[in-house]
Design a protein around this motif. Sequence first.
Motif, PDB file in Angstrom:
ATOM      1  N   GLN A 140       0.839  -1.201   0.000  1.00 40.30           N
ATOM      2  CA  GLN A 140       0.000   0.000   0.000  1.00 40.30           C
ATOM      3  C   GLN A 140       0.875   1.253   0.000  1.00 40.30           C
ATOM      4  O   GLN A 140       0.656   2.193  -0.772  1.00 40.30           O
ATOM      5  CB  GLN A 140      -0.902   0.016   1.238  1.00 40.30           C
ATOM      6  N   PHE A 141       1.847   1.263   0.886  1.00 44.07           N
ATOM      7  CA  PHE A 141       2.712   2.433   1.027  1.00 44.07           C
ATOM      8  C   PHE A 141       3.478   2.728  -0.259  1.00 44.07           C
ATOM      9  O   PHE A 141       3.486   3.866  -0.746  1.00 44.07           O
ATOM     10  CB  PHE A 141       3.681   2.193   2.184  1.00 44.07           C
ATOM     11  N   VAL A 142       4.114   1.701  -0.844  1.00 47.28           N
ATOM     12  CA  VAL A 142       5.025   1.985  -1.955  1.00 47.28           C
ATOM     13  C   VAL A 142       4.286   2.404  -3.218  1.00 47.28           C
ATOM     14  O   VAL A 142       4.800   3.238  -3.979  1.00 47.28           O
ATOM     15  CB  VAL A 142       5.989   0.810  -2.235  1.00 47.28           C
ATOM     16  N   HIS A 143       3.078   1.888  -3.451  1.00 48.94           N
ATOM     17  CA  HIS A 143       2.417   2.328  -4.689  1.00 48.94           C
ATOM     18  C   HIS A 143       1.908   3.756  -4.551  1.00 48.94           C
ATOM     19  O   HIS A 143       1.773   4.473  -5.551  1.00 48.94           O
ATOM     20  CB  HIS A 143       1.326   1.337  -5.123  1.00 48.94           C
ATOM     21  N   ARG A 144       1.687   4.201  -3.313  1.00 51.77           N
ATOM     22  CA  ARG A 144       1.305   5.606  -3.111  1.00 51.77           C
ATOM     23  C   ARG A 144       2.526   6.522  -3.158  1.00 51.77           C
ATOM     24  O   ARG A 144       2.433   7.659  -3.644  1.00 51.77           O
ATOM     25  CB  ARG A 144       0.516   5.732  -1.808  1.00 51.77           C
ATOM     26  N   VAL A 145       3.665   6.049  -2.683  1.00 52.93           N
ATOM     27  CA  VAL A 145       4.910   6.801  -2.877  1.00 52.93           C
ATOM     28  C   VAL A 145       5.188   6.966  -4.368  1.00 52.93           C
ATOM     29  O   VAL A 145       5.598   8.045  -4.832  1.00 52.93           O
ATOM     30  CB  VAL A 145       6.085   6.102  -2.168  1.00 52.93           C
ATOM     31  N   HIS A 151       9.766  10.605  -9.660  1.00 53.96           N
ATOM     32  CA  HIS A 151      11.066  11.138 -10.062  1.00 53.96           C
ATOM     33  C   HIS A 151      12.194  10.665  -9.154  1.00 53.96           C
ATOM     34  O   HIS A 151      13.368  10.798  -9.511  1.00 53.96           O
ATOM     35  CB  HIS A 151      11.018  12.665 -10.065  1.00 53.96           C
ATOM     36  N   ARG A 152      11.858  10.105  -7.978  1.00 51.89           N
ATOM     37  CA  ARG A 152      12.896   9.600  -7.079  1.00 51.89           C
ATOM     38  C   ARG A 152      13.120   8.088  -7.232  1.00 51.89           C
ATOM     39  O   ARG A 152      13.989   7.530  -6.554  1.00 51.89           O
ATOM     40  CB  ARG A 152      12.536   9.903  -5.613  1.00 51.89           C
ATOM     41  N   LEU A 153      12.356   7.428  -8.082  1.00 44.80           N
ATOM     42  CA  LEU A 153      12.403   5.970  -8.140  1.00 44.80           C
ATOM     43  C   LEU A 153      13.109   5.455  -9.393  1.00 44.80           C
ATOM     44  O   LEU A 153      12.813   5.888 -10.507  1.00 44.80           O
ATOM     45  CB  LEU A 153      10.996   5.391  -8.075  1.00 44.80           C
ATOM     46  N   ALA A 154      14.009   4.492  -9.178  1.00 46.71           N
ATOM     47  CA  ALA A 154      14.622   3.764 -10.283  1.00 46.71           C
ATOM     48  C   ALA A 154      13.781   2.552 -10.659  1.00 46.71           C
ATOM     49  O   ALA A 154      13.876   2.052 -11.782  1.00 46.71           O
ATOM     50  CB  ALA A 154      16.034   3.314  -9.892  1.00 46.71           C
ATOM     51  N   ALA A 155      12.963   2.067  -9.717  1.00 39.90           N
ATOM     52  CA  ALA A 155      12.048   0.954  -9.951  1.00 39.90           C
ATOM     53  C   ALA A 155      11.174   0.813  -8.722  1.00 39.90           C
ATOM     54  O   ALA A 155      11.557   1.213  -7.621  1.00 39.90           O
ATOM     55  CB  ALA A 155      12.807  -0.347 -10.209  1.00 39.90           C
ATOM     56  N   VAL A 156       9.984   0.200  -8.917  1.00 36.48           N
ATOM     57  CA  VAL A 156       9.102  -0.063  -7.780  1.00 36.48           C
ATOM     58  C   VAL A 156       8.502  -1.451  -7.935  1.00 36.48           C
ATOM     59  O   VAL A 156       8.086  -1.846  -9.034  1.00 36.48           O
ATOM     60  CB  VAL A 156       7.994   1.011  -7.645  1.00 36.48           C
ATOM     61  N   SER A 157       8.491  -2.209  -6.847  1.00 34.15           N
ATOM     62  CA  SER A 157       7.858  -3.520  -6.814  1.00 34.15           C
ATOM     63  C   SER A 157       6.744  -3.486  -5.770  1.00 34.15           C
ATOM     64  O   SER A 157       7.004  -3.252  -4.580  1.00 34.15           O
ATOM     65  CB  SER A 157       8.867  -4.617  -6.473  1.00 34.15           C
ATOM     66  N   ILE A 158       5.527  -3.726  -6.211  1.00 33.44           N
ATOM     67  CA  ILE A 158       4.320  -3.585  -5.382  1.00 33.44           C
ATOM     68  C   ILE A 158       3.789  -4.978  -5.064  1.00 33.44           C
ATOM     69  O   ILE A 158       3.327  -5.691  -5.958  1.00 33.44           O
ATOM     70  CB  ILE A 158       3.259  -2.757  -6.129  1.00 33.44           C
ATOM     71  N   GLY A 159       3.857  -5.366  -3.793  1.00 36.46           N
ATOM     72  CA  GLY A 159       3.456  -6.704  -3.398  1.00 36.46           C
ATOM     73  C   GLY A 159       2.134  -6.727  -2.650  1.00 36.46           C
ATOM     74  O   GLY A 159       2.019  -6.150  -1.572  1.00 36.46           O
ATOM     75  N   ALA A 160       1.121  -7.368  -3.221  1.00 37.65           N
ATOM     76  CA  ALA A 160      -0.129  -7.738  -2.567  1.00 37.65           C
ATOM     77  C   ALA A 160      -0.726  -6.671  -1.649  1.00 37.65           C
ATOM     78  O   ALA A 160      -0.994  -6.932  -0.478  1.00 37.65           O
ATOM     79  CB  ALA A 160       0.092  -9.025  -1.769  1.00 37.65           C
ATOM     80  N   PRO A 161      -0.956  -5.455  -2.138  1.00 34.81           N
ATOM     81  CA  PRO A 161      -1.565  -4.431  -1.273  1.00 34.81           C
ATOM     82  C   PRO A 161      -3.012  -4.772  -0.953  1.00 34.81           C
ATOM     83  O   PRO A 161      -3.766  -5.229  -1.814  1.00 34.81           O
ATOM     84  CB  PRO A 161      -1.473  -3.158  -2.120  1.00 34.81           C
TER      85      PRO A 161
END
Length: 286
Positions: A140-145, A151-161
């Motif tokens: 939940q937190f990371v997909h909202r970040v 612009h601060r992310l090189a990649a994001v992995s979103i697990g089972a929010p």
Amino acid sequence: MKATKELMMPLGYYDVGATPFFALQADQRVSYCLYVPRALAEAQDRSAWRLIVAMHGTGRTATTYRDKFADLAERERCIVLAPLFPVGLIEPEELSNYKRLKFHDMRFDLLLLAMVDEVGRKYGIDVSRFLLFGFSGGGQFVHRVFLLHPHRLAAVSIGAPGNVTLLDDTRDWWVGTRNLQAELGADVDLAAMRRVPVHMVVGAEDTETWEITLKPHHSAWMEGANDAGATRIDRLATLKANYEQHGIAVRQDIVPGIGHEGWKTLEPVIAFFTAVLQDGAKRSVA
């Protein structure tokens, strides 16, 4: 923030390897631990070193996630940062403070960025863009970040929010993004979001709904809270489709035989991060 030799600080015994928790100097109510390969302490040039952030879920198992990324950190010259946002900040027993980014006077997305920058200064590495992972409450937190700070992310992995925020200008935060500027002082930057490699992961048997079905008495309740689907699988599928409708490419892994078990979904996450890091290394050499 870019790495510079001038910013490097002397490292002590507890600054490398699996570290203790450090209070964030900008707000000592929260803290973080690290995994720092010992090779970094000997490196004269740290320009190629990168940062991975592993965000805990509701159970606050920060050290476990930190340790699970240690081998990747050793192989690919990374530091792992694992934040700790404790239960009971401001309100006793309150479990979900960080998940929707804003809670009373606390902005957990900005606290995360303060941690990232603090680590960058201390270790002299480039943290202008970092890799971000979270599972369950962490998902939940990371997909909202990602929505606020692509612009601060090189990649994001979103697990089972358990609950998701969609790109939707017909619904208010946190279900949608119509009033994002008023609530959090940011606007959606789709062009920046499209530049970030996105991964989603969930267990094929992650079907329990008791924790994620919100009812009107719940503190997070709002109209549309359950519209993305019944299970975490459904809700992640809805989020994936929403991103793709807005031109954001998504790689997804559904892990067979796994329920809501974060550590057991990490193999595809590590494969995804490895590919991102190795591609970035090739680009920097080219």
